[in-house]
Design a protein around this motif. Structure first.
Motif, mmCIF file in Angstrom:
data_model
loop_
_atom_site.group_PDB
_atom_site.id
_atom_site.type_symbol
_atom_site.label_atom_id
_atom_site.label_comp_id
_atom_site.label_asym_id
_atom_site.label_seq_id
_atom_site.Cartn_x
_atom_site.Cartn_y
_atom_site.Cartn_z
ATOM 1 N N ILE A 174 -3.393 -40.947 60.710
ATOM 2 C CA ILE A 174 -3.863 -40.050 59.650
ATOM 3 C C ILE A 174 -3.341 -38.647 59.922
ATOM 4 C CG2 ILE A 174 -5.912 -39.068 58.538
ATOM 5 C CD1 ILE A 174 -7.458 -41.548 59.578
ATOM 6 N N VAL A 175 -2.824 -37.990 58.909
ATOM 7 C CA VAL A 175 -2.428 -36.597 59.024
ATOM 8 C C VAL A 175 -3.244 -35.792 58.020
ATOM 9 C CG1 VAL A 175 -0.466 -36.881 57.448
ATOM 10 C CG2 VAL A 175 -0.540 -34.926 58.996
ATOM 11 N N ALA A 176 -3.919 -34.746 58.516
ATOM 12 C CA ALA A 176 -4.775 -33.907 57.680
ATOM 13 C C ALA A 176 -4.160 -32.518 57.576
ATOM 14 C CB ALA A 176 -6.176 -33.822 58.278
ATOM 15 N N ILE A 177 -4.085 -32.014 56.366
ATOM 16 C CA ILE A 177 -3.548 -30.671 56.129
ATOM 17 C C ILE A 177 -4.663 -29.822 55.536
ATOM 18 C CG2 ILE A 177 -1.804 -29.305 54.943
ATOM 19 C CD1 ILE A 177 -0.033 -31.771 54.894
ATOM 20 N N ASN A 178 -5.105 -28.856 56.286
ATOM 21 C CA ASN A 178 -6.161 -27.966 55.818
ATOM 22 C C ASN A 178 -5.567 -26.817 55.008
ATOM 23 O OD1 ASN A 178 -8.596 -29.125 56.773
ATOM 24 N ND2 ASN A 178 -8.100 -28.462 58.845
ATOM 25 N N GLU A 179 -6.290 -26.426 53.955
ATOM 26 C CA GLU A 179 -5.861 -25.333 53.074
ATOM 27 C C GLU A 179 -4.481 -25.611 52.484
ATOM 28 O OE1 GLU A 179 -8.218 -23.466 52.412
ATOM 29 O OE2 GLU A 179 -9.507 -23.807 54.148
ATOM 30 N N LEU A 180 -4.340 -26.756 51.872
ATOM 31 C CA LEU A 180 -3.050 -27.194 51.338
ATOM 32 C C LEU A 180 -2.404 -26.193 50.378
ATOM 33 C CD1 LEU A 180 -0.917 -29.422 51.089
ATOM 34 C CD2 LEU A 180 -2.342 -30.494 49.335
ATOM 35 N N PRO A 181 -3.153 -25.490 49.506
ATOM 36 C CA PRO A 181 -2.485 -24.559 48.592
ATOM 37 C C PRO A 181 -1.742 -23.424 49.293
ATOM 38 C CG PRO A 181 -4.710 -25.039 47.830
ATOM 39 C CD PRO A 181 -4.599 -25.601 49.208
ATOM 40 N N ASP A 182 -2.072 -23.171 50.564
ATOM 41 C CA ASP A 182 -1.380 -22.104 51.278
ATOM 42 C C ASP A 182 0.047 -22.490 51.663
ATOM 43 O OD1 ASP A 182 -3.521 -20.502 51.039
ATOM 44 O OD2 ASP A 182 -4.195 -20.609 53.113
ATOM 45 N N LEU A 183 0.389 -23.774 51.552
ATOM 46 C CA LEU A 183 1.766 -24.179 51.813
ATOM 47 C C LEU A 183 2.674 -23.661 50.703
ATOM 48 C CD1 LEU A 183 1.865 -27.908 53.001
ATOM 49 C CD2 LEU A 183 2.339 -25.867 54.331
ATOM 50 N N ALA A 184 3.793 -23.104 51.083
ATOM 51 C CA ALA A 184 4.767 -22.653 50.081
ATOM 52 C C ALA A 184 5.165 -23.842 49.203
ATOM 53 C CB ALA A 184 5.987 -22.067 50.777
#
Length: 471
Positions: A189-199
């Motif tokens: 599993i890969v979790a990305i927190n605060e996804l909208p902050d990714l360019a």
């Protein structure tokens, strides 16, 4: 499976060390989503809680999450700060098999039955049944990344490794690639927190991973059938002005689940008790005041509700009043540090900066906080001490007696300064209502009752210089 070792950080791994032994043991490979689905359904069938440590989501978020996992969907959690999104994502680890075999030394942790990189495929052909196997614990199959503006495609997907090129390999050789976080989470599993902050260009690089389950790195012709579950968290777009989830990526998440703050007071209290690291005793009635205070802030028109009032506000409040109690106990030589209502004011002083107020409330922040804290205290007192007759103590204070408390007034001194009520057991009744035992707990309960009498306008209170006098 071998016997467990009580001294090991994890229970002992299964014994097969080669792919031949693994096949002989009867091991069956399951795709990641099937593994998670089977383990979730098994937990539900057995009546086990797959979501330990979560409070208030039982009838709302959890059913949606379980349906999404059973369907095999990638998931994005939307919600304001401090709603437990990250904790919820981390509990997914419990749905993985405790041990999983991987090819020893493989860069992506591939299953011995299904190598996917050029190196692992070559080794599997060369070694056959002697291909070495090691076992990964489920805790190592969860990777988490906080999305920041400086995150690159190389961080998440991969890039050419100049060191491997310098060793003499050609640029077209797939073995010159250094893989990023998502490929390295293969089988997990890969979790990305605060996804909208990714360019947005970085989000574009994730599109193939989310749909075709492979990766594209620069001009390489590379197809890796990745077996990875992508989960993410994000604030609602109406508040997160730093970025957004691009529409094609949003479309690739099979489930978008909205989280929320605890709906019931008892869940709010449970979260504080679970998460707060307390250095002194904080009685239940003060935790309740903090919980009510936090909920009142979430309902106040003076507070910017788009930013939310995080559960961390109440958690930090509990930790602050515990610290105030320990500070007092140390200076006054008390054997046991117990927080009292007077410590609540110290929490408000340092926590005000965690709240975002509406623009029209400038200059009134302290008044709003003070008013809502009084409201929360009054509601707590009403629920705890209804039915107790306080007339005797009110009469004593009207007759000229004074009760002093303060940040540096010990519990013993506070109790010694209470009016003498003859044969009345009023103070015992108050203590019994909250299960108070020693001097610190009794002082905390009685002080809360006095504060309630003041808020009901039955007695007066004067505060100055860190000291409070009821009279």
């Amino acid at each position: 499976m071998t016997a467990q070792s009580p001294s090991a950080p994890f229970p002992t791994a299964p014994s097969p060390t080669t792919v031949g032994q693994l096949r002989a043991s009867g091991h069956v490979q399951r795709p990641l989503r099937v593994e998670i689905r089977d383990n979730l359904l098994a937990a539900l069938a057995e009546g086990r809680d797959p979501w330990p440590g979560l409070h208030g989501f039982e009838d709302t978020v959890v059913p949606q999450l379980e349906r999404a996992l059973i369907a095999g969907h990638d998931i994005v959690l939307l919600g304001e700060r401090g709603q437990g999104k990250t904790r919820l994502l981390r509990t997914l680890v419990g749905l993985l098999d405790e041990w999983t075999p991987v090819i020893d030394g493989s860069e992506l942790g591939e299953h011995p039955y299904a190598p996917i990189t050029t190196t692992s495929i070559r080794r599997a052909k060369e070694l056959g049944d002697d291909l070495p196997v090691v076992w990964r614990h489920r805790d190592t199959r969860y990777a988490e990344k906080l999305a920041t503006p400086d995150t690159s495609v190389a961080d998440l997907i991969g890039d050419v490794d100049p060191m491997k090129v310098a060793e003499g390999r050609s640029l077209g050789d797939p073995e010159t690639i250094h893989f990023g976080l998502i490929p390295r989470s293969h089988g997990g599993i890969v979790a990305i927190n605060e996804l909208p902050d990714l360019a947005e260009r970085i989000q574009v690089a994730m599109l193939n991973v989310m749909e075709e389950r492979d990766i594209q790195i620069r001009g390489y012709v590379l197809r890796l059938p990745l077996d990875v579950l992508v989960v993410a968290s994000a604030n609602p777009e109406d508040y997160t002005n730093r970025g957004r989830i691009i529409t094609p990526l949003k479309d690739r998440f099979g489930a978008e689940i909205r989280t929320h703050y605890p709906l019931a007071l008892v869940d709010e209290i449970a979260v504080i008790r679970q998460e707060a690291q307390l250095v002194a005793e904080v009685p239940d009635q003060l935790i309740e005041v903090l919980a009510r205070f936090t909920r009142a802030l979430r309902e106040s028109s003076a507070v910017d509700q788009r930013s939310g009032v995080s559960a961390r506000f109440a958690i930090a409040g509990a930790e602050t009043i515990a610290a105030a109690a320990l500070h007092r106990a140390t200076r006054q030589g008390e054997e046991r540090a117990v927080a009292r209502p007077v410590d609540l004011e110290t929490a408000v002083d340092v926590l005000g900066g965690k709240i975002e107020f509406e623009s029209g409330e400038e200059g009134r922040e302290e008044l709003v906080l003070d008013h809502l804290l009084r409201t929360a205290t009054a509601a707590t007192v009403q629920g705890l001490f209804t039915g107790i007759d306080f007339d005797l103590v009110v009469e004593a204070l009207e007759g000229g007696d004074l009760v002093a408390t303060g940040e540096q007034v010990s519990a013993r001194d506070f109790l010694a300064g209470l009016p003498v009520l003859g044969e009345s057991d009023l103070y015992d009744q108050v203590a019994d209502r909250v299960g108070a035992g020693d001097d610190g707990e009794r002082a905390s309960a009685i002080e809360l009752a006095l504060e309630g009498l003041f808020l009901a306008r039955r007695i007066a209170k004067d505060s100055a210089g860190g000291e409070t006098v009821y009279g």
